[in-house]
Motif scaffolding. Structure first.
Motif, PDB file in Angstrom:
ATOM      1  N   LEU A   1      39.470   9.512 -30.680  1.00 42.32           N
ATOM      2  CA  LEU A   1      40.462   8.812 -31.483  1.00 42.32           C
ATOM      3  C   LEU A   1      39.779   8.101 -32.647  1.00 42.32           C
ATOM      4  O   LEU A   1      38.619   7.688 -32.554  1.00 42.32           O
TER       5      LEU A   1
ATOM      6  N   SER B   1      40.154   4.833 -35.197  1.00 43.90           N
ATOM      7  CA  SER B   1      40.794   3.520 -35.199  1.00 43.90           C
ATOM      8  C   SER B   1      41.797   3.369 -36.335  1.00 43.90           C
ATOM      9  O   SER B   1      41.561   3.844 -37.452  1.00 43.90           O
ATOM     10  N   PRO B   2      42.910   2.674 -36.070  1.00 46.63           N
ATOM     11  CA  PRO B   2      43.843   2.351 -37.159  1.00 46.63           C
ATOM     12  C   PRO B   2      43.202   1.486 -38.243  1.00 46.63           C
ATOM     13  O   PRO B   2      43.738   1.371 -39.339  1.00 46.63           O
TER      14      PRO B   2
ATOM     15  N   TYR C   1      42.889  11.481 -35.079  1.00 52.96           N
ATOM     16  CA  TYR C   1      42.173  12.236 -34.051  1.00 52.96           C
ATOM     17  C   TYR C   1      41.137  13.113 -34.724  1.00 52.96           C
ATOM     18  O   TYR C   1      41.435  13.838 -35.675  1.00 52.96           O
TER      19      TYR C   1
ATOM     20  N   GLU D   1      48.599   4.647 -25.992  1.00 51.13           N
ATOM     21  CA  GLU D   1      48.097   5.258 -27.229  1.00 51.13           C
ATOM     22  C   GLU D   1      46.673   4.835 -27.546  1.00 51.13           C
ATOM     23  O   GLU D   1      45.969   5.527 -28.279  1.00 51.13           O
ATOM     24  N   ARG D   2      46.216   3.717 -27.007  1.00 46.53           N
ATOM     25  CA  ARG D   2      44.923   3.158 -27.406  1.00 46.53           C
ATOM     26  C   ARG D   2      43.729   3.962 -26.913  1.00 46.53           C
ATOM     27  O   ARG D   2      42.633   3.833 -27.458  1.00 46.53           O
TER      28      ARG D   2
ATOM     29  N   ASN E   1      47.413   3.784 -38.348  1.00 46.61           N
ATOM     30  CA  ASN E   1      47.738   4.471 -37.098  1.00 46.61           C
ATOM     31  C   ASN E   1      46.493   5.169 -36.571  1.00 46.61           C
ATOM     32  O   ASN E   1      45.478   5.245 -37.258  1.00 46.61           O
ATOM     33  N   ARG E   2      46.605   5.699 -35.360  1.00 42.94           N
ATOM     34  CA  ARG E   2      45.443   6.360 -34.765  1.00 42.94           C
ATOM     35  C   ARG E   2      45.324   7.799 -35.243  1.00 42.94           C
ATOM     36  O   ARG E   2      46.286   8.562 -35.188  1.00 42.94           O
TER      37      ARG E   2
ATOM     38  N   ILE F   1      46.356  12.654 -38.132  1.00 44.43           N
ATOM     39  CA  ILE F   1      46.868  11.330 -37.773  1.00 44.43           C
ATOM     40  C   ILE F   1      48.328  11.479 -37.378  1.00 44.43           C
ATOM     41  O   ILE F   1      49.001  12.434 -37.799  1.00 44.43           O
TER      42      ILE F   1
END
Length: 592
Positions: free
Chosen positions: A378, A380-381, A370, A162-163, A367-368, A97
């Motif tokens: 990705l 999800s936060p 990986y 970033e999304r 936060n995102r 993350i």
């Protein structure tokens, strides 16, 4: 004052300079006070012993002054935004993350994904340009990665970029590059093909090099202890433990631990199966502690048993402890190891004793992340933190990852050993000697209990002589033979139970005189004496001293038959007969 925690107290205004006069301050927690704002006062740099500075959910920020930043870099856990956050393009390396606002350190030797966020000053159909990332170690160029362009239009906002992975330029960086002292420069559009009017930054950072915090951690030394229920005949848990030891980097039971906790290498050993009469999680935790203590207190021990035998997902550990118990489930295993690495619960799902400093009040990671599996994705936060009772999906917050990493760096000081003494943990034990085994704990109401005591050969293990519990041994005459005070580590994921195991050096002159043992604490006391009749048998390998069984009640009467009925061989590693120790409460001194 060592700790100042005013989380969620509706504080407003700037931080007073006088805080810099609290010379003994170690932790400053101001999370979730949105009315706090402004730059941190320069006088905070006088707090040379500060270990935690948590400012999530505030508008406080850190100036770019070199001296202040040097001080801030020495704070082990700092969640502080920069006052002049970079606008436009940016880049970071992520493993589990990452956060632009609160950078998460990396583990040396593990691969990382480089994400570059290029932005334009206006909307455009121009695609993301090629980029070149150059890496340096201690000022020397070590690696260059060329990232091809794509047809995805250049975003105008970093948060938007970033999304989604297709809105950033991404490339996996080998673990050999990710080392302490790492610096990074990204050249955007090296061939200068873009229209200058788009306002795309040609270089990240604008000047100099971006430093990346990378920490080397030792292998996590984990002994997996498979418990076999004496009333059953299922040995599948033994196969699971052996599989974890044979392939710790690839076994599914350890995926969450490898991926979500600050762990690169796992040194996993499978303990011989331990025969037990119980399926109670708290008792199995205590029996795991017994194995860890009798076998020298080295590394971390985790007892495991199939979930269907226990009756569902369950585990138990102590914050900062060196042993735990878990059902054979990847999530629960990593959750309990997280507790051992100092992490408290994230506030979701009714988890008891949540960490008051956890940044997200709903227990999400914030936060995102990986996920490197497959082609990469990705996370999800909104994913539930692995230390919560919510989810799936489970992931790890940057706060939790950083806190666990700092704990490992602080307590595992020897790069070749992963269980090193801390102020509350004894050093690895010396050679076995004649000891009195004292073990028990306190239940959810705080009432103390004692297990039957034994005299056996084991490495001595005596806790620091201070605390609210007292153990006293007396002779028939009432003479005091021993007395010690200590504290017990409270567990999490149970109902607040505590446990202890002590191997007290036992001089020959009083072992045979021992008539009673009393454990007293804030909620009362309990005593073992010669009238106590709670039969128990401990089975050990006579050559290695390894624990092979703990049998209670009727099953302790014929431990060899009980072992055979459970499908286990009743012999030591070299085929020798088992060492069988029996006690009903107060032990008889075995012959030397």
């Amino acid at each position: 004052m060592r700790v100042l925690s005013v989380i969620g107290n509706r504080l407003t205004g700037p931080l007073p300079e006088e805080l810099g006069d609290l010379a003994s301050l170690r932790q400053l927690h101001l999370t979730n006070n949105p009315g706090l704002s402004g730059p941190l006062p320069e006088r905070l740099t006088a707090l040379t012993g500060l270990q935690e500075l948590l400012l999530n959910g505030t508008d406080l920020c850190a100036n770019a002054d070199a001296g202040f930043q040097a001080w801030l870099s020495g704070v082990q856990l700092a969640q502080v935004r920069a006052c002049k956050a970079a606008r436009g393009s940016g880049a970071y390396l992520t493993q589990a993350i990452q956060s632009s606002a609160f950078p998460v350190p990396l583990v040396a030797g593990d691969a990382a994904l480089l994400r570059v966020f290029v932005t334009a000053s206006r909307s455009t159909s121009e695609g993301l340009p090629p980029m070149r990332a150059t890496f340096y170690l201690d000022g020397v160029e070590t690696y260059v990665a060329d990232i091809p362009g794509s047809g995805t239009p250049i975003p105008t906002d970093v948060e938007d970029a970033e999304r989604a992975l297709d809105k950033s330029a991404n490339i996996e960086i080998p673990g050999s590059v990710i080392q302490p002292g790492l610096e990074l420069v990204v050249e955007v559009d090296p061939a200068n093909t873009l229209d200058p009017g788009l306002g795309v930054a040609p270089r990240i950072p604008e000047t100099g090099r971006a430093s990346v915090r990378v920490e080397a951690v030792p292998a996590l030394d984990l002994t997996v202890v498979p418990f076999v229920w004496a009333a059953g005949s299922d040995l599948s848990i033994v196969d699971i433990a052996e599989g974890m030891a044979e392939d710790p980097q690839g076994h599914e039971m350890l995926w969450h631990t490898r991926t979500l906790l600050p762990v690169r290498d796992l040194d996993v050993k499978a303990h011989e199966p331990i025969l037990t009469s119980t399926t109670n999680v708290v008792t199995l935790y205590l029996e795991t502690a017994l194995a860890w203590t009798l076998e020298g207190r080295r590394g971390r021990y985790m007892g495991i048993m199939p979930a269907y035998v226990i009756g569902g997902q369950s585990g138990i550990a102590a914050i900062g402890g060196f042993y735990s118990f878990s059902v054979a489930d990847p999530f629960v295993i990593s959750h309990e190891i997280g507790h051992n690495l100092s992490l408290r619960h994230a506030p979701c799902g009714g988890a008891g004793g949540p960490d008051p400093a956890f940044p997200q009040p709903d227990g999400t990671v914030g936060n995102r992340g990986y996920d490197f599996r497959g082609s990469g994705a990705l996370v999800s936060p909104r994913a539930a933190d692995i230390m919560s009772y919510c989810g799936p999906p489970h992931w790890i917050s940057g706060y939790g990852f950083t806190k666990a990493l700092n704990y490992r760096l602080r307590t595992e000081t020897d790069a070749n050993a992963s269980a090193v003494a801390s102020a509350s943990t004894p050093v690895p034990a010396g050679p076995p000697t004649r000891t009195l085994l004292l073990w028990g704990g306190a239940d959810a109401q705080g009432e103390p209990f004692l297990e039957p005591a034994f005299v056996l050969d084991a490495p001595p293990s005596v806790p620091p002589s201070d605390g609210e519990y007292e153990l006293t041994g007396r002779a028939e005459t009432g003479d005091e033979l021993f007395s010690l005070t200590f504290d017990m580590q409270e567990t999490v994921d149970g109902d607040g139970e505590s446990a202890f195991v002590i191997a007290l050096p036992a001089p020959a002159e009083w072992v045979g005189r021992l008539a009673s043992i009393t454990l007293s604490g804030p909620a009362g006391s309990t005593t073992l004496d010669r009238a106590t009749d709670r039969p128990m048998a401990i089975l050990r390998d006579p050559e290695s001293g390894r624990l092979l069984g703990i049998l209670r009640g009727p099953s302790s009467g014929d431990p060899v038959r009980t072992a055979a009925s459970a499908g286990l061989a009743a012999a030591g590693a070299a085929g020798s007969e088992l060492e069988v120790l029996v006690s009903r409460g107060i032990p008889a001194a075995p012959p030397r």
